[in-house]
Design an enzyme around this catalytic site. Structure first.
Site, PDB file in Angstrom:
ATOM      1  N   ILE A 169      26.754  16.530  28.149  1.00  0.00           N
ATOM      2  CA  ILE A 169      28.009  16.317  28.805  1.00  0.00           C
ATOM      3  C   ILE A 169      28.796  15.124  28.829  1.00  0.00           C
ATOM      4  CG2 ILE A 169      26.081  16.886  30.824  1.00  0.00           C
ATOM      5  CD1 ILE A 169      24.423  14.830  31.384  1.00  0.00           C
ATOM      6  N   ASP A 170      29.552  15.268  29.816  1.00  0.00           N
ATOM      7  CA  ASP A 170      30.561  14.243  29.286  1.00  0.00           C
ATOM      8  C   ASP A 170      30.250  12.868  29.524  1.00  0.00           C
ATOM      9  OD1 ASP A 170      32.272  16.050  29.336  1.00  0.00           O
ATOM     10  OD2 ASP A 170      33.288  15.283  31.530  1.00  0.00           O
ATOM     11  N   LYS A 171      30.345  11.995  28.733  1.00  0.00           N
ATOM     12  CA  LYS A 171      30.289  10.049  28.866  1.00  0.00           C
ATOM     13  C   LYS A 171      30.083   9.521  30.097  1.00  0.00           C
ATOM     14  CE  LYS A 171      31.504   5.724  27.614  1.00  0.00           C
ATOM     15  NZ  LYS A 171      32.930   4.715  27.603  1.00  0.00           N
ATOM     16  N   ARG A 191      34.726  20.305  36.132  1.00  0.00           N
ATOM     17  CA  ARG A 191      35.631  18.803  36.261  1.00  0.00           C
ATOM     18  C   ARG A 191      37.234  19.886  36.652  1.00  0.00           C
ATOM     19  NH1 ARG A 191      35.586  14.484  31.772  1.00  0.00           N
ATOM     20  NH2 ARG A 191      37.515  13.768  33.596  1.00  0.00           N
TER      21      ARG A 191
END
Length: 312
Positions: free
Chosen positions: A138-140, A239
């Site tokens: 999962i993204d930062k 997103r």
């Protein structure tokens, strides 16, 4: 070290390559990894070292003994971790926003992998290297749940489940604007943005399929809370899909624009990251066969943003 395993080549396997034959016998190890192990003399045919391309004959005795995993060059770093579940096969982590999952240029240290190397004392190796297996990322700046494997068999089984879309993943998202209805399904091709290669797009002519199911949980003045349930797990999928829907994530500087409403804009600026949280993660345990489902409450920064939106 894995105990040696011995296979006798039957008539049906005559003429097969050694690496292909082994891959059919040992489901927990990939064919490419087995080919490397053959080159490391971890595999013999009739007591002699062979090549991956060796053609087998009836009655050949193939012996495989996996070499011990070698130490990784990634440094172990003692860092606080929110461990939701851990056993000898895997660990489920509730990742905070701001933490990078895997070392990469610009983030060589201080990542989740660095922390897991210090935390997990029973890693058995991934791809011949003594490191945790990152099944998905999962993204930062996204918070929430992810599962990490401790050995090849667990890694391969979980990876296959992700590929088959049998992993349950539900995200909480705060978005800007008015969703076009109470719920919906976004089913698109997906790939690199042809104009900005660091971004992804659902408006591509060729690519992989991406599917997101969404529903509105709450509506606010100039914003909404959406639940996104993933069928696929492409990079930045939630997103990109919500932005294409006309409802970019609050605080998403890559795929969104500053909200027109000054109050909503101020809430996003205080948050300082995209308003996305991996709330639910469910899967069948690779070793026990038990169905496991984990849930994570949104962290304080998202709860504060939600409270501010409710007060508009």
């Amino acid at each position: 070290m894995t105990a040696p395993r011995r296979f006798v080549v039957a008539q049906a396997a005559v003429g097969q390559r050694l690496d292909l034959f082994l891959a059919q016998q040992i489901a927990s190890v990939s064919r490419s990894q087995l080919a490397r192990q053959i080159g490391q003399a971890a595999v013999t045919v009739n007591g002699e070292a062979g090549a991956p391309s060796r053609k087998l004959r009836a009655g050949d005795v193939v012996t495989w003994e996996a070499p011990p995993a070698v130490a990784t060059e990634i440094a172990a770093e003692a860092m606080p971790l929110s461990v939701v579940h851990e056993d000898r096969w895997l660990v489920v982590i509730d990742k905070p926003a701001g933490l990078v999952v895997h070392p990469a240029p610009g983030h060589e240290a201080g990542t989740l992998v660095n922390a897991l190397l210090a935390h997990c004392r029973d890693l058995r190796g991934i791809g011949g290297e003594l490191r945790p297996g990152i099944v998905h990322r999962i993204d930062k700046d996204t918070s929430g749940l992810l599962v990490v494997a401790k050995d090849d068999a667990t890694m391969n089984t979980l990876a296959a489940a992700f590929k088959a879309h049998t992993i349950e993943r539900v995200y909480d998202a705060l978005v800007v604007g008015k969703p076009p209805g109470p719920d919906g399904r976004i089913d698109t091709l997906y790939g690199r943005d042809p104009r900005e290669r660091k971004k992804f797009s659902s408006r591509v002519r060729t690519g992989k399929r991406a599917v997101t199911n969404w529903r509105v949980v709450e509506r606010f003045a100039g914003a909404a809370r959406i639940e996104a349930r993933l069928e696929t797990g492409r990079t930045h999928q939630v997103r990109v899909h919500l932005a294409a829907l006309g409802c970019a994530l609050l605080g998403d500087r890559t795929y969104g624009n500053p909200p027109r409403d000054s109050k909503v804009r101020a809430i996003g600026e205080r948050l300082g990251r995209q308003a996305l949280h991996a709330r639910v993660l469910g899967f069948v345990h690779p070793a026990t066969g038990e169905r496991m489902t984990f849930a994570s409450d949104p962290p304080p920064d998202l709860q504060a943003a939600l409270a501010a939106l409710r007060a508009l």
